[in-house]
Design an enzyme around this catalytic site. Structure first.
Site, PDB file in Angstrom:
ATOM      1  N   HIS A 117      -6.844  -4.836  10.355  1.00  0.00           N
ATOM      2  CA  HIS A 117      -6.629  -4.584   8.922  1.00  0.00           C
ATOM      3  C   HIS A 117      -5.348  -5.251   8.429  1.00  0.00           C
ATOM      4  O   HIS A 117      -4.400  -5.445   9.179  1.00  0.00           O
ATOM      5  CB  HIS A 117      -6.671  -3.088   8.576  1.00  0.00           C
ATOM      6  CG  HIS A 117      -5.485  -2.272   8.984  1.00  0.00           C
ATOM      7  ND1 HIS A 117      -5.591  -1.004   9.514  1.00  0.00           N
ATOM      8  CD2 HIS A 117      -4.153  -2.513   8.922  1.00  0.00           C
ATOM      9  CE1 HIS A 117      -4.393  -0.518   9.754  1.00  0.00           C
ATOM     10  NE2 HIS A 117      -3.499  -1.416   9.405  1.00  0.00           N
ATOM     11  N   ASP A 149       0.818  -1.211   0.000  1.00  0.00           N
ATOM     12  CA  ASP A 149       0.000   0.000   0.000  1.00  0.00           C
ATOM     13  C   ASP A 149       0.851   1.261   0.000  1.00  0.00           C
ATOM     14  O   ASP A 149       2.076   1.203   0.172  1.00  0.00           O
ATOM     15  CB  ASP A 149      -0.950  -0.004   1.216  1.00  0.00           C
ATOM     16  CG  ASP A 149      -0.268  -0.455   2.501  1.00  0.00           C
ATOM     17  OD1 ASP A 149       0.965  -0.382   2.574  1.00  0.00           O
ATOM     18  OD2 ASP A 149      -0.970  -0.883   3.426  1.00  0.00           O
ATOM     19  N   ASN A 183      -7.013  -2.989  14.530  1.00  0.00           N
ATOM     20  CA  ASN A 183      -8.409  -3.307  14.196  1.00  0.00           C
ATOM     21  C   ASN A 183      -8.512  -4.499  13.241  1.00  0.00           C
ATOM     22  O   ASN A 183      -9.574  -4.772  12.700  1.00  0.00           O
ATOM     23  CB  ASN A 183      -9.113  -2.085  13.602  1.00  0.00           C
ATOM     24  CG  ASN A 183      -8.462  -1.605  12.307  1.00  0.00           C
ATOM     25  OD1 ASN A 183      -7.544  -2.243  11.804  1.00  0.00           O
ATOM     26  ND2 ASN A 183      -8.948  -0.503  11.771  1.00  0.00           N
TER      27      ASN A 183
HETATM   28  C1  GLP Z   1       0.081   0.072   8.443  1.00  0.00           C
HETATM   29  C2  GLP Z   1       0.142  -0.755   7.180  1.00  0.00           C
HETATM   30  C3  GLP Z   1      -0.259  -2.164   7.472  1.00  0.00           C
HETATM   31  C4  GLP Z   1       0.497  -2.689   8.680  1.00  0.00           C
HETATM   32  C5  GLP Z   1       0.202  -1.868   9.884  1.00  0.00           C
HETATM   33  C6  GLP Z   1       0.861  -2.407  11.137  1.00  0.00           C
HETATM   34  O1  GLP Z   1      -1.221   0.434   8.747  1.00  0.00           O
HETATM   35  N1  GLP Z   1      -0.683  -0.263   6.135  1.00  0.00           N
HETATM   36  O2  GLP Z   1       0.009  -2.959   6.337  1.00  0.00           O
HETATM   37  O3  GLP Z   1       0.115  -4.006   8.906  1.00  0.00           O
HETATM   38  O4  GLP Z   1       0.659  -0.570   9.580  1.00  0.00           O
HETATM   39  O5  GLP Z   1       1.964  -1.661  11.498  1.00  0.00           O
HETATM   40  P1  GLP Z   1       2.980  -2.060  12.635  1.00  0.00           P
HETATM   41  O6  GLP Z   1       3.827  -3.139  12.101  1.00  0.00           O
HETATM   42  O7  GLP Z   1       3.770  -0.785  12.856  1.00  0.00           O
HETATM   43  O8  GLP Z   1       2.207  -2.435  13.816  1.00  0.00           O
END
Ligand code: GLP
Length: 247
Positions: free
Chosen positions: A137, A67, A135
């Site tokens: 995602h 993304d 959440n």
């Molecule tokens: C962002 C990305 C996700 C990722 C999430 C978790 O929102 N778009 O793909 O899974 O961060 O991040 P972290 O690894 O910092 O907890």
């Protein structure tokens, strides 16, 4: 879905890196699906170290990021392009033309969404790395997103914008939209590796593993993938009962 619980974050990164390294040794022109976020940092550090030792080469590797925020320049310090460049790309021998990240500047035009979808169809992903939001995602597929979606422009929830605010200064600076692989793109990867660390992810991990497959928890769909490995540190796994690692 296979679940591995590690004592430390370092161990989590090592297991994830070993999987990628083994695949890269076997197939030097791998299509690697990559993620951003703090959970991925240790993995990139190991890959850079192993590259510097001459064990792996990125010369023929293509990378496809999950993304990118909408409407920020690639050069913006908080763009996912900058994250990837700072933590992996600039340290290894990957060719610029083999780096695929959704083109956020053009994403509003349907053609850019279609372009990224075409790139993913032409280049089947061998391993897709994932993190998870609090959440549930994956990528920017927020709760309620259909499992049938391909690349699309996603509206970020306020919770996600708050979680991603560090570095932007304040929440109001965090983009409201992002272009993301859809769940359908993610699920087409031959192998999926989800990395989750930290106590703040314990609740969503328990819900993902013990709850029903449901679009309210996007990551729950991973339970239907034929080759998905979830690597947790002991904090992220702290709400799981013994034996649940086998689901
Ligand atoms: C962002 C990305 C996700 C990722 C999430 C978790 O929102 N778009 O793909 O899974 O961060 O991040 P972290 O690894 O910092 O907890």
């Amino acid at each position: 879905m296979k679940i591995v619980v590690c004592e430390t974050e370092k161990e989590v990164s090592k297991i994830a890196a070993d999987i990628i390294i083994a695949k890269m040794k076997f197939n030097n022109s791998l299509n690697l699906g990559l993620a951003t976020g703090s959970s991925q940092l240790g993995l990139y550090q190991v890959l850079v170290r192993v590259f510097e030792k001459g064990v792996i080469s990125f010369e023929k590797v293509k990378t496809f990021n999950l993304d990118e925020y909408l409407d920020i320049e690639r050069s913006h310090p908080q763009s996912f392009y900058s994250f990837m460049d700072a933590n992996l790309f600039k340290h290894v021998n990957i060719k610029k033309e083999n780096i695929y990240i959704p083109n956020s500047k053009l994403a509003k035009s349907a053609s850019s969404v279609a372009w990224y979808n075409d790139m993913l169809s032409e280049n089947p992903i061998d391993i897709q790395m994932l993190g998870i939001g609090r959440n549930g995602h994956i990528g920017f597929n927020e709760p309620g997103t259909s499992f049938d979606k391909e690349v699309f422009v996603a509206k970020l929830t306020q919770e996600t914008r708050i979680d991603n605010a560090s570095g932007f200064g304040c929440v109001s600076q965090v983009p409201k939209y992002a272009i993301t692989m859809g769940i359908k793109n993610i699920m087409s990867a031959k192998k999926i590796v989800l990395i989750v660390t930290g106590i703040h992810k314990a609740k969503i991990i328990e819900q993902m593993i013990n709850g029903k497959i449901n679009d309210k928890i996007p990551a729950s769909i991973l339970k239907t993938h034929q080759d998905c490995l979830v690597i947790l540190d002991k904090d992220a796994a702290s709400l799981l009962k013994k034996g649940e690692e086998q689901k």
